[in-house]
Design a protein around this motif. Sequence first.
Motif, PDB file in Angstrom:
ATOM      1  N   TYR A 208       1.313  11.730   0.098  1.00  0.00           N
ATOM      2  CA  TYR A 208       2.578  11.655   0.846  1.00  0.00           C
ATOM      3  C   TYR A 208       2.293  11.682   2.346  1.00  0.00           C
ATOM      4  CZ  TYR A 208       7.283  12.854   2.453  1.00  0.00           C
ATOM      5  OH  TYR A 208       8.498  12.864   3.099  1.00  0.00           O
TER       6      TYR A 208
ATOM      7  N   GLU B 198      -0.353  10.707   3.828  1.00  0.00           N
ATOM      8  CA  GLU B 198      -0.925   9.420   4.231  1.00  0.00           C
ATOM      9  C   GLU B 198       0.177   8.367   4.408  1.00  0.00           C
ATOM     10  OE1 GLU B 198      -4.281   6.523   2.478  1.00  0.00           O
ATOM     11  OE2 GLU B 198      -4.484   8.636   1.906  1.00  0.00           O
ATOM     12  N   ARG B 199       1.131   8.379   3.493  1.00  0.00           N
ATOM     13  CA  ARG B 199       2.196   7.368   3.551  1.00  0.00           C
ATOM     14  C   ARG B 199       3.083   7.561   4.788  1.00  0.00           C
ATOM     15  NH1 ARG B 199       2.417   8.214  -2.157  1.00  0.00           N
ATOM     16  NH2 ARG B 199       4.222   9.585  -1.944  1.00  0.00           N
ATOM     17  N   ILE B 200       3.492   8.814   5.036  1.00  0.00           N
ATOM     18  CA  ILE B 200       4.389   8.989   6.193  1.00  0.00           C
ATOM     19  C   ILE B 200       3.619   8.814   7.511  1.00  0.00           C
ATOM     20  CG2 ILE B 200       6.099  10.398   4.960  1.00  0.00           C
ATOM     21  CD1 ILE B 200       5.002  12.860   6.393  1.00  0.00           C
TER      22      ILE B 200
ATOM     23  N   LEU C 294       1.297   6.553   7.918  1.00  0.00           N
ATOM     24  CA  LEU C 294       1.224   5.102   8.094  1.00  0.00           C
ATOM     25  C   LEU C 294       2.558   4.571   8.636  1.00  0.00           C
ATOM     26  CD1 LEU C 294      -0.612   2.672   7.725  1.00  0.00           C
ATOM     27  CD2 LEU C 294       0.087   2.532   5.344  1.00  0.00           C
ATOM     28  N   ILE C 295       3.643   5.110   8.103  1.00  0.00           N
ATOM     29  CA  ILE C 295       4.967   4.698   8.610  1.00  0.00           C
ATOM     30  C   ILE C 295       5.060   5.022  10.094  1.00  0.00           C
ATOM     31  CG2 ILE C 295       7.445   5.214   8.517  1.00  0.00           C
ATOM     32  CD1 ILE C 295       7.109   5.626   5.486  1.00  0.00           C
TER      33      ILE C 295
ATOM     34  N   GLU D 234      18.005   3.330  -1.773  1.00  0.00           N
ATOM     35  CA  GLU D 234      16.553   3.455  -1.957  1.00  0.00           C
ATOM     36  C   GLU D 234      16.010   2.440  -2.951  1.00  0.00           C
ATOM     37  OE1 GLU D 234      14.876   7.333  -2.840  1.00  0.00           O
ATOM     38  OE2 GLU D 234      16.497   8.210  -1.686  1.00  0.00           O
ATOM     39  N   ASN D 235      16.865   2.014  -3.888  1.00  0.00           N
ATOM     40  CA  ASN D 235      16.351   1.188  -4.972  1.00  0.00           C
ATOM     41  C   ASN D 235      16.332  -0.312  -4.659  1.00  0.00           C
ATOM     42  OD1 ASN D 235      16.112   3.488  -6.638  1.00  0.00           O
ATOM     43  ND2 ASN D 235      18.335   3.467  -6.821  1.00  0.00           N
TER      44      ASN D 235
ATOM     45  N   LEU E  94       3.903  -5.142   6.748  1.00  0.00           N
ATOM     46  CA  LEU E  94       4.375  -3.767   6.569  1.00  0.00           C
ATOM     47  C   LEU E  94       5.219  -3.331   7.767  1.00  0.00           C
ATOM     48  CD1 LEU E  94       4.364  -1.048   5.050  1.00  0.00           C
ATOM     49  CD2 LEU E  94       2.276  -0.464   6.277  1.00  0.00           C
TER      50      LEU E  94
ATOM     51  N   ILE F  47       8.959  -1.968   7.594  1.00  0.00           N
ATOM     52  CA  ILE F  47       9.350  -0.653   8.120  1.00  0.00           C
ATOM     53  C   ILE F  47      10.555  -0.822   9.048  1.00  0.00           C
ATOM     54  CG2 ILE F  47       8.637   1.230   9.661  1.00  0.00           C
ATOM     55  CD1 ILE F  47       5.814   0.984   8.453  1.00  0.00           C
TER      56      ILE F  47
ATOM     57  N   ARG G  13      12.047  10.325   6.739  1.00  0.00           N
ATOM     58  CA  ARG G  13      10.702   9.936   6.270  1.00  0.00           C
ATOM     59  C   ARG G  13      10.678   9.840   4.744  1.00  0.00           C
ATOM     60  NH1 ARG G  13       8.553  13.521  10.878  1.00  0.00           N
ATOM     61  NH2 ARG G  13       7.671  11.944  12.258  1.00  0.00           N
ATOM     62  N   ARG G  14      11.376  10.768   4.101  1.00  0.00           N
ATOM     63  CA  ARG G  14      11.385  10.767   2.638  1.00  0.00           C
ATOM     64  C   ARG G  14      12.045   9.470   2.132  1.00  0.00           C
ATOM     65  NH1 ARG G  14      13.575  12.967  -2.002  1.00  0.00           N
ATOM     66  NH2 ARG G  14      15.623  13.331  -1.104  1.00  0.00           N
ATOM     67  N   LEU G  15      13.156   9.105   2.763  1.00  0.00           N
ATOM     68  CA  LEU G  15      13.843   7.876   2.370  1.00  0.00           C
ATOM     69  C   LEU G  15      12.966   6.644   2.629  1.00  0.00           C
ATOM     70  CD1 LEU G  15      17.399   8.632   3.828  1.00  0.00           C
ATOM     71  CD2 LEU G  15      16.849   8.367   1.408  1.00  0.00           C
ATOM     72  N   LEU G  16      12.321   6.637   3.790  1.00  0.00           N
ATOM     73  CA  LEU G  16      11.495   5.475   4.155  1.00  0.00           C
ATOM     74  C   LEU G  16      10.310   5.326   3.209  1.00  0.00           C
ATOM     75  CD1 LEU G  16      11.428   5.804   8.056  1.00  0.00           C
ATOM     76  CD2 LEU G  16      12.557   4.017   6.729  1.00  0.00           C
ATOM     77  N   GLN G  17       9.621   6.444   2.947  1.00  0.00           N
ATOM     78  CA  GLN G  17       8.429   6.315   2.113  1.00  0.00           C
ATOM     79  C   GLN G  17       8.797   5.978   0.674  1.00  0.00           C
ATOM     80  OE1 GLN G  17       6.531   8.405  -0.279  1.00  0.00           O
ATOM     81  NE2 GLN G  17       8.491   9.404  -0.744  1.00  0.00           N
TER      82      GLN G  17
ATOM     83  N   LEU H 149       9.463   2.261   0.774  1.00  0.00           N
ATOM     84  CA  LEU H 149       8.336   1.400   1.160  1.00  0.00           C
ATOM     85  C   LEU H 149       7.080   1.671   0.332  1.00  0.00           C
ATOM     86  CD1 LEU H 149       8.878   1.837   4.978  1.00  0.00           C
ATOM     87  CD2 LEU H 149       9.048  -0.336   3.790  1.00  0.00           C
ATOM     88  N   LYS H 150       7.185   2.531  -0.648  1.00  0.00           N
ATOM     89  CA  LYS H 150       6.002   2.988  -1.376  1.00  0.00           C
ATOM     90  C   LYS H 150       5.071   1.850  -1.827  1.00  0.00           C
ATOM     91  CE  LYS H 150       4.976   6.803  -4.456  1.00  0.00           C
ATOM     92  NZ  LYS H 150       5.533   7.752  -5.418  1.00  0.00           N
TER      93      LYS H 150
ATOM     94  N   LEU I  71       3.224   0.534   1.122  1.00  0.00           N
ATOM     95  CA  LEU I  71       2.333   1.532   1.708  1.00  0.00           C
ATOM     96  C   LEU I  71       1.078   1.671   0.867  1.00  0.00           C
ATOM     97  CD1 LEU I  71       5.042   4.198   2.588  1.00  0.00           C
ATOM     98  CD2 LEU I  71       3.762   2.845   4.221  1.00  0.00           C
TER      99      LEU I  71
ATOM    100  N   ASN J  67      -1.505  -0.847   1.647  1.00  0.00           N
ATOM    101  CA  ASN J  67      -2.192  -0.705   2.939  1.00  0.00           C
ATOM    102  C   ASN J  67      -2.929   0.615   3.087  1.00  0.00           C
ATOM    103  OD1 ASN J  67      -1.469  -3.118   4.740  1.00  0.00           O
ATOM    104  ND2 ASN J  67       0.418  -2.610   3.675  1.00  0.00           N
ATOM    105  N   ARG J  68      -3.154   1.280   1.981  1.00  0.00           N
ATOM    106  CA  ARG J  68      -3.871   2.573   2.075  1.00  0.00           C
ATOM    107  C   ARG J  68      -5.281   2.329   2.560  1.00  0.00           C
ATOM    108  NH1 ARG J  68      -3.051   6.598  -2.920  1.00  0.00           N
ATOM    109  NH2 ARG J  68      -4.433   7.868  -1.673  1.00  0.00           N
TER     110      ARG J  68
END
Lengths: 202, 189
Positions: free
Chosen positions: A39, A41-43, A45-46, B100-101, B122, B126, B173-177, B180-181, B184, B187-188
């Motif tokens: 988590y 890592e994801r935030i 990156l955002i 979100e969906n 990405l 975003i 951030r919770r909504l965005l991630q 965008l999961k 994201l 791009n890890r």
Amino acid sequence: MRCRTARRRLSDELDGALAPGPKVRLEVHLQACPACRAYRERIGLIQDRAKFSDERSPGSWAAFERALEAKLDAQGNKGPSLEGWRAWSRGWAWAAAAALVLVAMTAWYVLQRSGGPVPLETWNAYDDVLTPLVQAADADLELAARADREVGAMIDELAPAPDTDAVVLPAADPLFWEGLSDDDLRGIVADLEEQTGRGGPA
Amino acid sequence: MDERPDERLVDEARKGGREAFAELVRRHERRVYGVALRMAGNVADADDLAQEVFLTAWKSMASFRSGSSFYTWLYRITVNTSLTCLKKRRREKNRAPFDENLPVGEPGPAEDPERSSSLTELTGRIGQALAGLPDHFRATFALVVDQGLSHADAAAVLGCSENTVSWRMHKARRLLQARLKPYLEENRT
């Protein structure tokens, strides 16, 4: 530390708003929790990719300034108006009146407890101050809203926000509900039904 | 370059000094425009919003309290003006709420797949996801992430507590991630 708390702290950490104590506890949690590490890592990156490229040419800024100058000229080159200042002053007068009411109510409560009567002239004095302000607020919605904000700020000052390390009830934020999806809401309803053993209306 | 501090320029502008106000505009236009762009989501509307902000600031200079920070005051006007305009625009367009969906954005026809890297894609996603956040979350995000304000300063601008700023940032951030999961994960590092 639960994952929900850890994720809240991760957000604070990204903003540089996490105190050293909670930071240590967060790191301990992260070492043991791969989901929260992912988590983070994801935030992160955002955060990195969210920055705007709002670069404009110097020419476009000059055009912006010229357009603004033209609009200011079109207003007849009037200086800053005192209207806003007056409204602000009225707002403060309203807040002061609200403070007077609080004082009066406290005095009334104390006198009631001690058995003493409240002289009528005490109330009349406050009434004289309040009546024109109440009438002004009735006639001016903006003034009423401003007064509400001022009183709200006074209440915030009297009852400061809890310690950042304390447990925060997310539902206390009115916008919490605004951001929830239908699935989130259904999940909350299911949790409540499970906890209370009662269903909602059919 | 004009080296007079903001406080002095503000004093002069309050007395009707247009030249001092013009200097304040030059100093702060990028900040105002940055927030306006995040709120409006497009350059043309952001430009109009920024103009409106400075016009409001000029008209309200007399109500500015000496001793407080000019840029905080200006940010407050920017956020309030943006929220009012967005509300008006939404009434006209009846915009769909954040979901979100929903997939983020439709495949863009103008994008050349050869040229756009996945990171560039990405960034675009975003931007779209941010544009779909509730207005107050987006305003908080603009102040904290784009403008680099502390939670305390953002709270002063938004007229709420630091705790509320912290919660909105977490929620945004919770909504965005969540939305965008898949991108994201791609791009890890």
